[in-house]
Design a protein around this motif. Structure first.
Motif, PDB file in Angstrom:
ATOM      1  N   UNK A   1     -54.339  68.698 -33.138  1.00  0.00           N
ATOM      2  CA  UNK A   1     -55.037  67.696 -33.947  1.00  0.00           C
ATOM      3  C   UNK A   1     -54.827  66.321 -33.340  1.00  0.00           C
ATOM      4  N   UNK A   2     -55.909  65.555 -33.215  1.00  0.00           N
ATOM      5  CA  UNK A   2     -55.852  64.232 -32.604  1.00  0.00           C
ATOM      6  C   UNK A   2     -56.722  63.249 -33.383  1.00  0.00           C
ATOM      7  N   UNK A   3     -56.566  61.987 -33.049  1.00  0.00           N
ATOM      8  CA  UNK A   3     -57.410  60.917 -33.570  1.00  0.00           C
ATOM      9  C   UNK A   3     -57.950  60.158 -32.375  1.00  0.00           C
ATOM     10  N   UNK A   4     -59.237  59.839 -32.380  1.00  0.00           N
ATOM     11  CA  UNK A   4     -59.805  59.036 -31.297  1.00  0.00           C
ATOM     12  C   UNK A   4     -59.561  57.565 -31.585  1.00  0.00           C
TER      13      UNK A   4
ATOM     14  N   UNK B   1     -61.079  61.950 -36.635  1.00  0.00           N
ATOM     15  CA  UNK B   1     -60.099  63.032 -36.633  1.00  0.00           C
ATOM     16  C   UNK B   1     -60.759  64.304 -36.127  1.00  0.00           C
ATOM     17  N   UNK B   2     -59.999  65.098 -35.376  1.00  0.00           N
ATOM     18  CA  UNK B   2     -60.540  66.351 -34.888  1.00  0.00           C
ATOM     19  C   UNK B   2     -59.481  67.189 -34.207  1.00  0.00           C
ATOM     20  N   UNK B   3     -59.931  68.338 -33.670  1.00  0.00           N
ATOM     21  CA  UNK B   3     -59.053  69.245 -32.925  1.00  0.00           C
ATOM     22  C   UNK B   3     -59.621  69.445 -31.538  1.00  0.00           C
TER      23      UNK B   3
ATOM     24  N   UNK C   1     -61.897  65.288 -22.995  1.00  0.00           N
ATOM     25  CA  UNK C   1     -61.582  66.439 -23.841  1.00  0.00           C
ATOM     26  C   UNK C   1     -62.737  66.652 -24.800  1.00  0.00           C
ATOM     27  N   UNK C   2     -62.997  67.905 -25.118  1.00  0.00           N
ATOM     28  CA  UNK C   2     -64.004  68.248 -26.109  1.00  0.00           C
ATOM     29  C   UNK C   2     -63.264  68.376 -27.446  1.00  0.00           C
ATOM     30  N   UNK C   3     -63.675  67.538 -28.411  1.00  0.00           N
ATOM     31  CA  UNK C   3     -63.009  67.502 -29.712  1.00  0.00           C
ATOM     32  C   UNK C   3     -63.989  67.980 -30.777  1.00  0.00           C
ATOM     33  N   UNK C   4     -63.537  68.937 -31.598  1.00  0.00           N
ATOM     34  CA  UNK C   4     -64.357  69.418 -32.704  1.00  0.00           C
ATOM     35  C   UNK C   4     -64.008  68.584 -33.934  1.00  0.00           C
ATOM     36  N   UNK C   5     -65.013  67.865 -34.456  1.00  0.00           N
ATOM     37  CA  UNK C   5     -64.772  66.963 -35.584  1.00  0.00           C
ATOM     38  C   UNK C   5     -65.227  67.569 -36.905  1.00  0.00           C
ATOM     39  N   UNK C   6     -66.037  68.603 -36.858  1.00  0.00           N
ATOM     40  CA  UNK C   6     -66.470  69.356 -38.032  1.00  0.00           C
ATOM     41  C   UNK C   6     -66.842  70.749 -37.540  1.00  0.00           C
ATOM     42  N   UNK C   7     -67.085  71.641 -38.440  1.00  0.00           N
ATOM     43  CA  UNK C   7     -67.419  73.005 -38.058  1.00  0.00           C
ATOM     44  C   UNK C   7     -68.693  73.015 -37.207  1.00  0.00           C
ATOM     45  N   UNK C   8     -68.545  73.366 -35.938  1.00  0.00           N
ATOM     46  CA  UNK C   8     -69.681  73.433 -35.027  1.00  0.00           C
ATOM     47  C   UNK C   8     -70.105  72.106 -34.430  1.00  0.00           C
TER      48      UNK C   8
ATOM     49  N   UNK D   1     -50.401  62.594 -39.244  1.00  0.00           N
ATOM     50  CA  UNK D   1     -50.203  63.591 -40.299  1.00  0.00           C
ATOM     51  C   UNK D   1     -49.797  64.933 -39.719  1.00  0.00           C
ATOM     52  N   UNK D   2     -50.371  65.304 -38.599  1.00  0.00           N
ATOM     53  CA  UNK D   2     -50.042  66.591 -37.981  1.00  0.00           C
ATOM     54  C   UNK D   2     -48.621  66.587 -37.429  1.00  0.00           C
ATOM     55  N   UNK D   3     -48.166  65.459 -36.903  1.00  0.00           N
ATOM     56  CA  UNK D   3     -46.810  65.401 -36.346  1.00  0.00           C
ATOM     57  C   UNK D   3     -45.755  65.335 -37.442  1.00  0.00           C
ATOM     58  N   UNK D   4     -46.079  64.800 -38.612  1.00  0.00           N
ATOM     59  CA  UNK D   4     -45.112  64.715 -39.706  1.00  0.00           C
ATOM     60  C   UNK D   4     -44.910  66.060 -40.386  1.00  0.00           C
TER      61      UNK D   4
END
Length: 102
Positions: free
Chosen positions: A56-59, A64-66, A75-82, A97-100
């Protein structure tokens, strides 16, 4: 009276308090401003170098995306389904949030 004149007058008189004060100010600036900034930049560079698929990352724009794929400089980041976007690695930051939660 400019700063150079004041320095020369004090240095010529044998009074080194001005020189000591300037060195102390530089040391304070180094330890409270320059050093922490360099450390933070190294941490961010290390994070970007070790990006993994599924992370999980933030631009930089606040999206927010994965990560789905990693290329050389992007990097290719998915921000919503599809919904996938291509983002430069220099604009990717850790998701707090992901690191905490780990």
């Amino acid at each position: 009276m400019n700063l150079l004149t004041v320095f020369l007058q004090q240095a010529g008189g044998g009074d080194y308090s001005f020189l000591i004060m300037m060195v102390a100010i530089f040391a304070i600036m180094y330890f409270f401003m320059i050093r922490p900034q360099n450390k933070k930049q190294k941490e961010i560079a290390n994070f970007r170098k070790n990006l993994e698929v599924g992370q999980s990352v933030i631009t930089a724009g606040g999206i927010y995306g994965k990560i789905k794929e990693i290329e050389d400089n992007a990097a290719i980041v998915e921000i919503a389904s599809g919904v996938k976007i291509k983002v430069d690695k220099n604009s990717i930051y850790a998701d707090a949030q992901a690191t905490q939660t780990k």
